[in-house]
Scaffold this active site. Structure first.
Site, short mmCIF file in Angstrom:
data_model
loop_
_atom_site.label_atom_id
_atom_site.label_comp_id
_atom_site.label_asym_id
_atom_site.label_seq_id
_atom_site.Cartn_x
_atom_site.Cartn_y
_atom_site.Cartn_z
N GLU A 140 23.94 -91.17 4.60
CA GLU A 140 24.26 -90.13 3.62
C GLU A 140 25.58 -90.39 2.90
O GLU A 140 25.96 -89.66 2.00
CB GLU A 140 24.29 -88.75 4.29
CG GLU A 140 25.14 -88.70 5.54
CD GLU A 140 24.97 -87.41 6.32
OE1 GLU A 140 24.67 -86.36 5.72
OE2 GLU A 140 25.14 -87.45 7.56
N CYS A 195 15.30 -87.49 5.18
CA CYS A 195 15.25 -86.10 5.61
C CYS A 195 15.95 -85.15 4.64
O CYS A 195 16.11 -83.97 4.94
CB CYS A 195 15.84 -85.94 7.00
SG CYS A 195 17.54 -86.52 7.14
N HIS A 234 17.62 -67.20 0.15
CA HIS A 234 16.69 -66.47 1.02
C HIS A 234 15.38 -66.15 0.31
O HIS A 234 14.29 -66.31 0.88
CB HIS A 234 17.31 -65.16 1.53
CG HIS A 234 16.32 -64.31 2.25
ND1 HIS A 234 15.98 -64.53 3.57
CD2 HIS A 234 15.51 -63.31 1.82
CE1 HIS A 234 15.03 -63.67 3.91
NE2 HIS A 234 14.75 -62.92 2.89
N ASP A 284 23.59 -85.22 0.58
CA ASP A 284 24.96 -85.71 0.48
C ASP A 284 25.03 -87.03 -0.26
O ASP A 284 25.96 -87.26 -1.03
CB ASP A 284 25.57 -85.86 1.88
CG ASP A 284 26.22 -84.57 2.36
OD1 ASP A 284 26.40 -83.65 1.53
OD2 ASP A 284 26.54 -84.46 3.55
#
Length: 575
Positions: free
Chosen positions: A430, A501, A188, A454
Site C-alpha cells: 500500500e 483488498c 452509513h 492508500d
C-alpha cells in the site's frame, strides 16, 4: 444531478423528503446555582436516549437480524463512554454553559476525530457518534423525532444524510432507494443500501433542497445519477433499464456457487473483506471463496485495555471455523497515527497518515504483535488462516516481524499447543516504495495483497477525503495501473501470488484490467462479488490481457475510464 453511485440498481418512484427540524443551541451562560440542574438534565437525556436505543435495537434484531442490531449496541456504548460523559459535565461546570451547548461541543470534537480517519469502518463511527449526539440534543430540548417507520407508500427517500437510526426504523418494504446530499461509498447510508440491496446515490450536494415531496424521481445507482420529474422519453428509457437490471440480478444470483473462472478456464479467487466475525455470513451468502482481509482493529476498540490472547484467539477461531477451510487472511493490527487507542501512548504528529502506525508501531511494541501472532497461530488449527502485515515499506520490517512470529511459534511448541506450521505470511502493498521494490519483498513472503486505497492516495498525492481534490483520486490512473502490473509480475517471477483488498478490487470497471494483469485474488465488500464474478466469467484471459494492454497504453485516466465503462456495460447488459 450527478453524485456517487453507492449501491447498484435503478428505482423509479415518488420522493419522500426527510426534513430534520433545525436544532438551535442555547449559548447563554448559566449561574453556579444552575450547574447541578443542567447536569441532571443531561443525565436524564442520556437515560432517555439509552431507553430509546434499546427499543430500536430490539426491533432491529427482530426485523433485520442480530448482526444489524449490533450498531445500536455501539450507540449505547457511546452513551456509556465515561470520557464523553465526564467531558460534558466538566464543560457545564467549568464553562458555565447549558447542557445542550456542552453536548454539542463534545460531540463535534468526537465526530471530528472519527471523520479524520481513513478506514471505512472507522469513518462509519463518525455517523454513529453524530446520530447519538443528535438524539441527546433532541431529548434535552424536547424536540420530537421524525420517523421513517410511518411510510405507507413506495417511495425514494431524499435526505441530507441518513443516520443508522433512520434506516433501522424505516419501513423497509416501502423504501425503494436513497438519495442524499452528503456521504461517500463508505457512509452509513451507502453501506445500509448495499446491505438491503436497494439503489442509492450519495454526495449529491443539494438534492434535499431541490426536491419536493411527491416529485417523480429516477434514481440510477449504477451511474450515480438522479433525475427529478423526468420527461416521458427519459422515463420510458429508465423503465427499460430497470427491467434489464432486474434480469441481471436474477442472472447474478445463479452464479453464487460457480467459480470465478474465465471462458477459457482460468480461475481466480473472489474473497470478501470483513471487520468482525458476524460479517462472515454476508460473505458466504454472496459466494465468497475466502476472506481476503480480516481487519482486526475492532477487537482493540471500545475498551480500556489491550485484548487478551484468548479473546483474540476466540474471534479468529470463530471466523476460521465459519469459513470451513476456505482461506482467511488476518491483517495484523493496523492502528496508530489517525486511529488511536486510549490505552496506548501515541505521539502528536503533523501527518499521522505517514506516521507511527500499523507495522511500525507494532515493531516498536513487539509484545502487542506477539500476543496477536500467538492468537492467530493457535486459531490456525481450526481453519486455513494466513497472516498479513500492513504498511510495510522495506524488507527489514518483514524480517523483524517474521522473527517475532518465529519466537511465537517456538513458545507454542514448548507449551505443546498445536498450530499450522506452514501458515502463509504476506504483506499489504500500500506504500509506493513497496510496489516499486516488490521484487525484493517477494523473496521474504508467501503472497502480496495490494491495498489500493492508500496506494492510490500516496502515489497521486491526493487525500481522498478532501472534497476539493476528490476528482483527482483516480484508481484507473496510468501510474496506478503500472504499479499494480509491477507488483503482480514481481510476485509471479518469484513464485508467489498477488491479491487485492482495496476498494478497486470490487470495481467492475477495473475488473477486466486486473484480470488481464494477472491478479490472482480479488477481495472486496461481499455485495460486490456477484457483479465482479459476472465480468470474469464473461471474458477469456486472452481478451482480458488485450484490454489491460490497451488500457496501459492510454495516456489519461478519463480515457481509460470511458473505455472500461463501454466494455463493462456491454458485459452487464442483459438481453
Amino acid at each position: 444531478m450527478k453524485g456517487i453511485a453507492a449501491s447498484p440498481g435503478i428505482a423509479i418512484g415518488h420522493a419522500y423528503v426527510l426534513k430534520e427540524e433545525e436544532i438551535l443551541i442555547n449559548t447563554q451562560n448559566i449561574s453556579e446555582s444552575e450547574v447541578d440542574k443542567e447536569i441532571k438534565t443531561f443525565e436524564e437525556a442520556v437515560l432517555k436516549s439509552k431507553q430509546q436505543l434499546e427499543r430500536i435495537k430490539t426491533r432491529t434484531e427482530l426485523e433485520m437480524g442480530k448482526d444489524k442490531a449490533e450498531i445500536f449496541k455501539a450507540h449505547i456504548m457511546v452513551l456509556e463512554d465515561p470520557a464523553l460523559i465526564e467531558e460534558v459535565k466538566q464543560k457545564i461546570r467549568n464553562e458555565r454553559i447549558k447542557a445542550d451547548n456542552a453536548v454539542d461541543q463534545v460531540i463535534k470534537e468526537f465526530v471530528a476525530v472519527f471523520e479524520a480517519m481513513e478506514d471505512e469502518y472507522m469513518k462509519e463511527r463518525a455517523a454513529d457518534v453524530k446520530d447519538v449526539g443528535t438524539r441527546l440534543l433532541k431529548n434535552i430540548l424536547n424536540i420530537p423525532f421524525q420517523s421513517l417507520a410511518d411510510i405507507q407508500d413506495e417511495v425514494i427517500v431524499v435526505a441530507r444524510d441518513l443516520t443508522p437510526s433512520d434506516t433501522a426504523q424505516m419501513n423497509k418494504s416501502k423504501v425503494m432507494g436513497f438519495a442524499t446530499d452528503i456521504g461517500g461509498r463508505t457512509s452509513h447510508s451507502a453501506i445500509m443500501a448495499r446491505s438491503l440491496e436497494i439503489p442509492a446515490v450519495v454526495g449529491l450536494g443539494n438534492i434535499s433542497s431541490s426536491t419536493k415531496n411527491g416529485d417523480t424521481v429516477i434514481l440510477d445507482g449504477n451511474d450515480g445519477i438522479v433525475i427529478i420529474n423526468p420527461d416521458e422519453t427519459t422515463l420510458e428509457r429508465y423503465l427499460e433499464l430497470k427491467e434489464q437490471h432486474k434480469k441481471l440480478q436474477e442472472e447474478l444470483a445463479k452464479l453464487r456457487e460457480l467459480p470465478a473462472e474465465t471462458l477459457d478456464k482460468h480461475r481466480v479467487e473472489l474473497a470478501a473483506n470483513i471487520g468482525t466475525p458476524k460479517d462472515v455470513k454476508g460473505a458466504l451468502d454472496n459466494g465468497a471463496e475466502g476472506i481476503g482481509l480480516y481487519r482486526t482493529e475492532f477487537l482493540y476498540m471500545d475498551r480500556d485495555n489491550l485484548p487478551t490472547e484468548d479473546e483474540q484467539f476466540e474471534a479468529y477461531k470463530a471466523v476460521a471455523e465459519a469459513m470451513e477451510e476456505k482461506p482467511v487472511i488476518i491483517r495484523t493490527l493496523d492502528i496508530g497515527g489517525d486511529k488511536r487507542l486510549p490505552y496506548i501512548d501515541f505521539p502528536e504528529e503533523l501527518n499521522p497518515f505517514l506516521g507511527w502506525r500499523a507495522i511500525r508501531m507494532c515493531l516498536d511494541r513487539p509484545e502487542i504483535i506477539k500476543t496477536q501472532l500467538r492468537a492467530i497461530l493457535r486459531a490456525s488449527s481450526y481453519g486455513k488462516l494466513r497472516i498479513m502485515y500492513p504498511m510495510v515499506s522495506n524488507i527489514s520490517e518483514v524480517r523483524r516481524a517474521n522473527a517475532i512470529l518465529e519466537e511465537a511459534k517456538k513458545e507454542l511448541e514448548r507449551e505443546g499447543i498445536s498450530f499450522d506450521r506452514e501458515i502463509e505470511v504476506g504483506i499489504m502493498v500500500e506504500i509506493p516504495a513497496a510496489a516499486v521494490a516488490a521484487d525484493i519483498l517477494a523473496k521474504e513472503v508467501d503472497f502480496f495483497s495490494i491495498g489500493t486505497n492508500d496506494l492510490i492516495q500516496y502515489t497521486l498525492a491526493v487525500d481522498r477525503m478532501n472534497e476539493n481534490i476528490a476528482h483527482l483520486y483516480q484508481p484507473l490512473h496510468p501510474a496506478i495501473l503500472r504499479l499494480i502490473k509491477n507488483v503482480i509480475e514481481a510476485s509471479h517471477t518469484n513464485g508467489i501470488w498477488t491479491g487485492m483488498c482495496g476498494e478497486m478490487a470490487g470495481d467492475v470497471n477495473a475488473a477486466p484490467i486486473l484480470l488481464g494483469l494477472g491478479l490472482d485474488e480479488f477481495s472486496m465488500s461481499a455485495v460486490s462479488i456477484p457483479r465482479v464474478k459476472k465480468i470474469i466469467r464473461s471474458l477469456t484471459l486472452k481478451q482480458a490481457k488485450k484490454i489491460a494492454d490497451k488500457a496501459l497504453n492510454m495516456e489519461s485516466p478519463e480515457d481509460i475510464e470511458e473505455y472500461m465503462k463501454d466494455i463493462v456495460n456491454q458485459i452487464l447488459k442483459t438481453e
